[in-house]
Scaffold this active site. Structure first.
Site, mmCIF file in Angstrom:
data_model
loop_
_atom_site.group_PDB
_atom_site.id
_atom_site.type_symbol
_atom_site.label_atom_id
_atom_site.label_comp_id
_atom_site.label_asym_id
_atom_site.label_seq_id
_atom_site.Cartn_x
_atom_site.Cartn_y
_atom_site.Cartn_z
ATOM 1 N N ASP A 7 5.146 -25.650 -42.220
ATOM 2 C CA ASP A 7 4.363 -25.490 -40.989
ATOM 3 C C ASP A 7 3.446 -26.715 -40.881
ATOM 4 O O ASP A 7 3.573 -27.671 -41.654
ATOM 5 C CB ASP A 7 3.620 -24.139 -40.954
ATOM 6 C CG ASP A 7 2.389 -24.093 -41.851
ATOM 7 O OD1 ASP A 7 2.162 -25.053 -42.627
ATOM 8 O OD2 ASP A 7 1.652 -23.089 -41.797
ATOM 9 N N CYS A 64 3.494 -24.735 -46.723
ATOM 10 C CA CYS A 64 2.500 -24.457 -45.682
ATOM 11 C C CYS A 64 1.157 -24.924 -46.237
ATOM 12 O O CYS A 64 1.130 -25.708 -47.181
ATOM 13 C CB CYS A 64 2.516 -22.993 -45.240
ATOM 14 S SG CYS A 64 1.974 -21.779 -46.455
ATOM 15 N N THR A 66 -1.238 -23.294 -47.887
ATOM 16 C CA THR A 66 -1.444 -22.787 -49.248
ATOM 17 C C THR A 66 -0.134 -22.547 -49.995
ATOM 18 O O THR A 66 -0.154 -22.384 -51.215
ATOM 19 C CB THR A 66 -2.165 -21.434 -49.199
ATOM 20 O OG1 THR A 66 -1.356 -20.534 -48.411
ATOM 21 C CG2 THR A 66 -3.550 -21.543 -48.576
ATOM 22 N N GLY A 67 0.951 -22.425 -49.273
ATOM 23 C CA GLY A 67 2.228 -22.012 -49.861
ATOM 24 C C GLY A 67 2.370 -20.500 -49.912
ATOM 25 O O GLY A 67 3.455 -19.987 -50.208
ATOM 26 N N ILE A 68 1.293 -19.789 -49.617
ATOM 27 C CA ILE A 68 1.296 -18.332 -49.788
ATOM 28 C C ILE A 68 2.045 -17.649 -48.648
ATOM 29 O O ILE A 68 2.994 -16.883 -48.872
ATOM 30 C CB ILE A 68 -0.148 -17.786 -49.911
ATOM 31 C CG1 ILE A 68 -0.818 -18.353 -51.160
ATOM 32 C CG2 ILE A 68 -0.128 -16.254 -49.982
ATOM 33 C CD1 ILE A 68 -2.310 -18.043 -51.264
ATOM 34 N N GLY A 69 1.616 -17.902 -47.414
ATOM 35 C CA GLY A 69 2.244 -17.219 -46.273
ATOM 36 C C GLY A 69 3.738 -17.496 -46.205
ATOM 37 O O GLY A 69 4.557 -16.585 -46.002
ATOM 38 N N HIS A 97 13.710 -18.556 -65.852
ATOM 39 C CA HIS A 97 13.565 -17.101 -65.999
ATOM 40 C C HIS A 97 13.945 -16.329 -64.743
ATOM 41 O O HIS A 97 14.477 -15.222 -64.844
ATOM 42 C CB HIS A 97 12.113 -16.737 -66.354
ATOM 43 C CG HIS A 97 11.683 -17.222 -67.696
ATOM 44 N ND1 HIS A 97 10.651 -16.631 -68.397
ATOM 45 C CD2 HIS A 97 12.127 -18.242 -68.478
ATOM 46 C CE1 HIS A 97 10.479 -17.266 -69.552
ATOM 47 N NE2 HIS A 97 11.362 -18.252 -69.621
ATOM 48 N N HIS A 133 17.112 -12.037 -68.546
ATOM 49 C CA HIS A 133 16.659 -12.553 -67.242
ATOM 50 C C HIS A 133 17.618 -12.111 -66.130
ATOM 51 O O HIS A 133 17.171 -11.752 -65.030
ATOM 52 C CB HIS A 133 16.518 -14.073 -67.283
ATOM 53 C CG HIS A 133 15.426 -14.531 -68.208
ATOM 54 N ND1 HIS A 133 14.163 -13.980 -68.193
ATOM 55 C CD2 HIS A 133 15.411 -15.468 -69.185
ATOM 56 C CE1 HIS A 133 13.415 -14.558 -69.111
ATOM 57 N NE2 HIS A 133 14.153 -15.462 -69.738
#
Ligand code: RB5
Length: 144
Positions: A7, A64, A66-69, A97, A133
């Site tokens: 974004d 984005c 923060t990379g979070i959304g 993993h 894993h």
């Protein structure tokens, strides 16, 4: 092929990652956005996630602010394991993993030097193929 998207908060860092991909002669498709005008990150998360689950792309990169959304949105797509990484250890561990298929980062969190190193590790670290894993990943998929 690597699918990449961002974004407005991730646009500048994405330009740095594109430079790295070009220097490495890695094939990529840029799903936007293409400037710093304000946009909605779920749109780009879905485009990149769909390219990965369809098999068009081997892996994805999403950025984005923060990379979070953008990672939350990508993880809503069945078959996506998007990992938010701002350090090299996490990038290596999530490939080994979790067999993460999308790397998410925050353009307002991490500088270009570290981000490129994280991308390099993410793209070049194979999944461990360890039974434990594989089992845990299959349990994630079962929940959906
Ligand atoms: C956009 O201002 C910002 O909210 C977005 O880039 C991202 O950080 C959301 O998680």
């Amino acid at each position: 092929m690597i699918a990449i998207g961002c974004d407005h908060g991730g646009f500048e860092l994405k330009q740095e990652i594109l430079k790295y991909l070009e220097e490495q002669n890695l094939t990529y498709k840029d799903y936007g956005c293409y400037d710093t005008a304000s946009v909605d990150y779920p749109e780009y998360a879905k485009k990149v996630a769909n390219a990965v689950v369809s098999g068009e792309a081997e892996k994805g990169i999403l950025i984005c602010g923060t990379g979070i959304g953008i990672s939350i949105a990508a993880n809503k797509v069945k078959g996506i394991r998007a990992a938010l990484c701002h350090d090299c250890f996490s990038a290596q561990a999530t490939r080994e993993h979790n067999d993460a298929n999308i790397l998410a980062m925050g353009g307002r969190i991490v500088g270009p030097g570290l981000a490129v190193k994280i991308v390099d590790i993410f793209l070049h670290t194979p999944f461990s193929e360890d039974e434990r894993h594989i089992r845990r990943i299959s349990q994630i998929e079962d929940e959906r």
